[in-house]
Design an enzyme around this catalytic site. Structure first.
Site, PDB file in Angstrom:
ATOM      1  N   LYS A 200       0.840  -1.208   0.000  1.00  0.00           N
ATOM      2  CA  LYS A 200       0.000   0.000   0.000  1.00  0.00           C
ATOM      3  C   LYS A 200       0.870   1.252   0.000  1.00  0.00           C
ATOM      4  O   LYS A 200       1.502   1.587   0.984  1.00  0.00           O
ATOM      5  CB  LYS A 200      -0.931   0.058   1.216  1.00  0.00           C
ATOM      6  N   GLU A 275      10.150   1.174  10.479  1.00  0.00           N
ATOM      7  CA  GLU A 275      11.176   2.201  10.270  1.00  0.00           C
ATOM      8  C   GLU A 275      10.472   3.531  10.434  1.00  0.00           C
ATOM      9  O   GLU A 275       9.650   3.905   9.592  1.00  0.00           O
ATOM     10  CB  GLU A 275      11.791   2.017   8.877  1.00  0.00           C
ATOM     11  N   CYS A 309      13.945  10.329   6.122  1.00  0.00           N
ATOM     12  CA  CYS A 309      13.884   9.863   7.513  1.00  0.00           C
ATOM     13  C   CYS A 309      15.215  10.073   8.222  1.00  0.00           C
ATOM     14  O   CYS A 309      15.251  10.347   9.413  1.00  0.00           O
ATOM     15  CB  CYS A 309      13.451   8.406   7.564  1.00  0.00           C
ATOM     16  N   GLU A 406      10.162  15.294  14.686  1.00  0.00           N
ATOM     17  CA  GLU A 406      10.555  15.190  13.284  1.00  0.00           C
ATOM     18  C   GLU A 406       9.724  16.175  12.460  1.00  0.00           C
ATOM     19  O   GLU A 406       8.502  16.075  12.411  1.00  0.00           O
ATOM     20  CB  GLU A 406      10.311  13.752  12.799  1.00  0.00           C
TER      21      GLU A 406
HETATM   22  P1  NAP Z   1       2.099   8.249   7.958  1.00  0.00           P
HETATM   23  O1  NAP Z   1       0.711   8.668   8.260  1.00  0.00           O
HETATM   24  O2  NAP Z   1       2.869   7.515   8.974  1.00  0.00           O
HETATM   25  O3  NAP Z   1       2.027   7.434   6.597  1.00  0.00           O
HETATM   26  C1  NAP Z   1       2.836   6.349   6.229  1.00  0.00           C
HETATM   27  C2  NAP Z   1       1.984   5.247   5.610  1.00  0.00           C
HETATM   28  O4  NAP Z   1       1.139   4.662   6.602  1.00  0.00           O
HETATM   29  C3  NAP Z   1       1.043   5.737   4.525  1.00  0.00           C
HETATM   30  O5  NAP Z   1       0.932   4.749   3.520  1.00  0.00           O
HETATM   31  C4  NAP Z   1      -0.241   5.903   5.301  1.00  0.00           C
HETATM   32  O6  NAP Z   1      -1.392   5.975   4.520  1.00  0.00           O
HETATM   33  C5  NAP Z   1      -0.217   4.695   6.180  1.00  0.00           C
HETATM   34  N1  NAP Z   1      -1.100   4.753   7.342  1.00  0.00           N
HETATM   35  C6  NAP Z   1      -1.569   5.862   7.981  1.00  0.00           C
HETATM   36  N2  NAP Z   1      -2.373   5.505   9.010  1.00  0.00           N
HETATM   37  C7  NAP Z   1      -2.410   4.151   9.025  1.00  0.00           C
HETATM   38  C8  NAP Z   1      -3.070   3.177   9.851  1.00  0.00           C
HETATM   39  N3  NAP Z   1      -3.839   3.546  10.884  1.00  0.00           N
HETATM   40  N4  NAP Z   1      -2.872   1.881   9.587  1.00  0.00           N
HETATM   41  C9  NAP Z   1      -2.077   1.487   8.564  1.00  0.00           C
HETATM   42  N5  NAP Z   1      -1.449   2.359   7.741  1.00  0.00           N
HETATM   43  C10 NAP Z   1      -1.598   3.672   7.969  1.00  0.00           C
HETATM   44  O7  NAP Z   1       2.924   9.504   7.537  1.00  0.00           O
HETATM   45  P2  NAP Z   1       2.324  10.847   6.921  1.00  0.00           P
HETATM   46  O8  NAP Z   1       1.018  11.252   7.540  1.00  0.00           O
HETATM   47  O9  NAP Z   1       2.250  10.669   5.486  1.00  0.00           O
HETATM   48  O10 NAP Z   1       3.448  11.863   7.372  1.00  0.00           O
HETATM   49  C11 NAP Z   1       3.439  12.322   8.731  1.00  0.00           C
HETATM   50  C12 NAP Z   1       4.814  12.452   9.287  1.00  0.00           C
HETATM   51  O11 NAP Z   1       5.426  11.165   9.295  1.00  0.00           O
HETATM   52  C13 NAP Z   1       5.803  13.291   8.509  1.00  0.00           C
HETATM   53  O12 NAP Z   1       5.713  14.642   8.750  1.00  0.00           O
HETATM   54  C14 NAP Z   1       7.097  12.715   8.966  1.00  0.00           C
HETATM   55  O13 NAP Z   1       7.470  13.275  10.187  1.00  0.00           O
HETATM   56  C15 NAP Z   1       6.794  11.272   9.164  1.00  0.00           C
HETATM   57  N6  NAP Z   1       7.234  10.454   8.009  1.00  0.00           N
HETATM   58  C16 NAP Z   1       8.301   9.663   8.184  1.00  0.00           C
HETATM   59  C17 NAP Z   1       8.760   8.904   7.123  1.00  0.00           C
HETATM   60  C18 NAP Z   1       9.940   8.011   7.251  1.00  0.00           C
HETATM   61  O14 NAP Z   1      10.570   7.694   6.256  1.00  0.00           O
HETATM   62  N7  NAP Z   1      10.243   7.509   8.405  1.00  0.00           N
HETATM   63  C19 NAP Z   1       8.136   8.976   5.894  1.00  0.00           C
HETATM   64  C20 NAP Z   1       7.001   9.780   5.753  1.00  0.00           C
HETATM   65  C21 NAP Z   1       6.574  10.516   6.830  1.00  0.00           C
HETATM   66  P3  NAP Z   1      -1.860   7.472   4.084  1.00  0.00           P
HETATM   67  O15 NAP Z   1      -0.973   7.818   2.985  1.00  0.00           O
HETATM   68  O16 NAP Z   1      -3.270   7.369   3.686  1.00  0.00           O
HETATM   69  O17 NAP Z   1      -1.701   8.358   5.274  1.00  0.00           O
END
Ligand code: NAP
Ligand code: MG
Length: 502
Positions: A200, A275, A309, A406
């Protein structure tokens, strides 16, 4: 603030024809509509324009995809194929990435905002090489033989060994910062180990995962081995993670969602690897060459607009050189040319979404309110795209949110230090522990400092260098499990001991 942003050049005919495809999910080797027929709009963050629409999968689609992956695992040829046959198919997928590199670079740029140039030198070649590296592992998975000391019945002898089995059906949930590369980091080792996958992508960046799904079918993978579901995390993602038919979840994303996933997977005791990003320190010791450090520190935070990240988002420079380093990194920030990703003149594209732009600007404001000094940047542009100027906040302290959390944007926070123990304590004073870099040619000082830093990767005189053969993952709240190399493969296996009385 108004800075002239060039117009986004038109995409190629090939990219446009992909963008115009109907919204479909890849399930069991077929391109199918979501049950509900609902779709999600895909926005180019450089222009704010809707460029495509993709299917919005829900629980029913998740059930279908998991059933297809289960059937492919239990009845299909994939886990039973000769390892060399799996190797050949994964390698072939790498070849197809190479063949379609230009189109993939364009799609990644339009979807994520990163420059097409950056996609062409980092994302797409790294994806190809990752798949090739993991293809090689398919033929090298091994157990071991060993002796045991069971003394009964008297005079008995045992043949004892271990064997690795694929863990089964894996759910892989990935973020938006390196969409295609993150898909390869997940699929590559899982496929090499003989697992079947439901991938996904993030709601903001589904395009290259769908194109990858097409290439998977073109390469000739058996149906159901790779399934691709576009959709929202709260619906499709949550249904996948809690699904009883899934054996393992591999996730990259925010700590907040990582915690939800870990809890949800507990109900069926799925294997989980996480991660979860970081707040990585860049530690500059007093002997470091200031010019080298300025280039390295700027790259560490501004690469991919800080949406990395492992981004070097906290700068700790020794007080003797702190002012010069902060001044130099700020000048480097000022010189970065913002623009749309398809324009070859652009050095930094927009952030991935309006939501992310607002989140980053919220952090900049909170830093200023808590007393940080804004040295440069700190503004979003008045433009339909999601542009944020590269920003440096100086004289921060460990209690500020901009130091603890972050930000995931082009925002660097800087603070001076006096001695090694002090900077080690500062480096470790966040909940994260993904990575760190140390800049110095003083061997003794570096060797004293490295073991004090609680981080999964410590770079010396470089930052954010990752390789398929070098384990990558976090200490503390940056997650658990290590991707890449042998450990990355082993995360997709179960270890079986065989004990035979002979
Ligand atoms: P996120 O919500 O953690 O999204 C990562 C993935 O998880 C996406 O595919 C997301 O789908 C999915 N997801 C969200 N809620 C979920 C749930 N309850 N169960 C299963 N999967 C779920 O990250 P984001 O909202 O896009 O970004 C928020 C913050 O996360 C950023 O500002 C950053 O600090 C951090 N981030 C970290 C990394 C990293 O490489 N470690 C990468 C991206 C973001 P959706 O796309 O629909 O939300
Ligand atoms: Mg999200």
């Amino acid at each position: 603030m108004s800075v002239a942003i060039a117009a986004q050049p038109a995409p190629s005919v090939g990219a446009v024809s992909f963008l115009d495809r109907p919204a479909r999910l890849l399930i069991g080797g077929e391109w199918v509509q979501s049950e509900s027929g609902r779709t999600i709009s895909v926005v180019d963050p450089a222009t704010g324009a809707i460029v495509a629409s993709v299917a919005d999968a829900d629980r029913t689609d998740v059930d279908r995809a998991v059933a297809a992956a289960r059937e492919a695992f239990e009845q299909g040829p994939w886990p039973r194929m000769l390892p060399a046959e799996r190797q050949a198919l994964i390698w072939r997928l790498g070849d197809l990435i190479e063949q379609h590199a230009d189109e993939l670079c364009e799609l990644e740029s339009i979807d994520n905002g990163k420059t097409k140039f950056m996609a062409s030198v980092v994302d797409i070649p790294a994806t190809r090489e990752y798949l090739r590296y993991m293809a090689g592992w398919a033929t090298k998975i091994e157990g071991s033989t060993f002796d045991i000391s069971v003394g009964a019945p008297p005079g008995s002898r045992f043949e004892t060994s271990t064997r690795r089995h694929p863990v089964g059906v894996v759910a892989q949930i990935i973020p938006w910062n390196f969409p295609l590369l993150m898909a390869a980091w997940k699929l590559g080792p899982a496929l090499a180990a003989g697992c079947t996958c439901v991938l996904k992508p993030a709601e903001q960046t589904p395009l290259t995962a769908l194109r990858l799904g097409e290439l998977v079918m073109e390469a000739g993978f058996p149906p159901g081995v790779v399934n691709v579901l576009t959709g929202y995390g709260e619906t499709a993602g949550a249904a996948l993670v809690s699904h009883p038919g899934v054996d393992k979840v591999a996730f990259t994303g925010s700590g907040e969602v990582g915690k939800i996933i870990n809890k949800s997977a507990t109900n069926t005791l799925k294997r989980v690897s996480l991660e979860l990003g970081g707040k990585s320190p860049v530690i500059v010791l007093p002997d470091a060459d200031v010019e080298t450090v300025i280039g390295g520190a700027a790259q560490a935070i501004f690469f991919n607009a800080g949406q990395v990240c492992a981004a070097g988002s906290r700068l700790y420079a020794h007080k003797k050189i702190y002012d010069r380093v902060v001044e130099g990194v700020s000048a480097a920030a000022d010189a970065i040319r913002l623009g749309p990703g398809l324009d070859p003149e652009t050095e930094m594209g927009p952030l991935v979404s309006r939501e992310q732009q607002d989140r980053v600007m919220g952090y900049v404001d909170s830093g200023r309110e808590e007393g940080a000094e804004l040295v440069t940047g700190g503004e979003s542009l008045e433009h339909p795209g999601c542009f944020v100027k590269p920003t440096v906040l100086a004289n921060v302290n460990a209690n500020m949110r901009v130091v603890q959390e972050e930000i995931f944007g082009p925002v660097l926070v800087a603070q001076p230090f006096d001695d090694i123990d002090e900077v080690a304590a500062l480096a470790n004073a966040t909940p994260y522990g993904l990575s760190a870099s140390i800049w110095s040619n003083d061997l003794r000082a570096v060797h004293r400092l490295v073991p004090k830093v609680k981080a999964g990767t410590v770079w010396v005189n470089c930052h954010s260098f990752v390789d398929a053969n070098m384990p990558f993952g976090g200490f503390k709240q940056s997650g658990f499990g290590r991707e890449h190399g042998r450990t990355g493969i082993e995360m997709y296996t179960e270890l079986q001991s065989v004990c035979m009385l002979v």
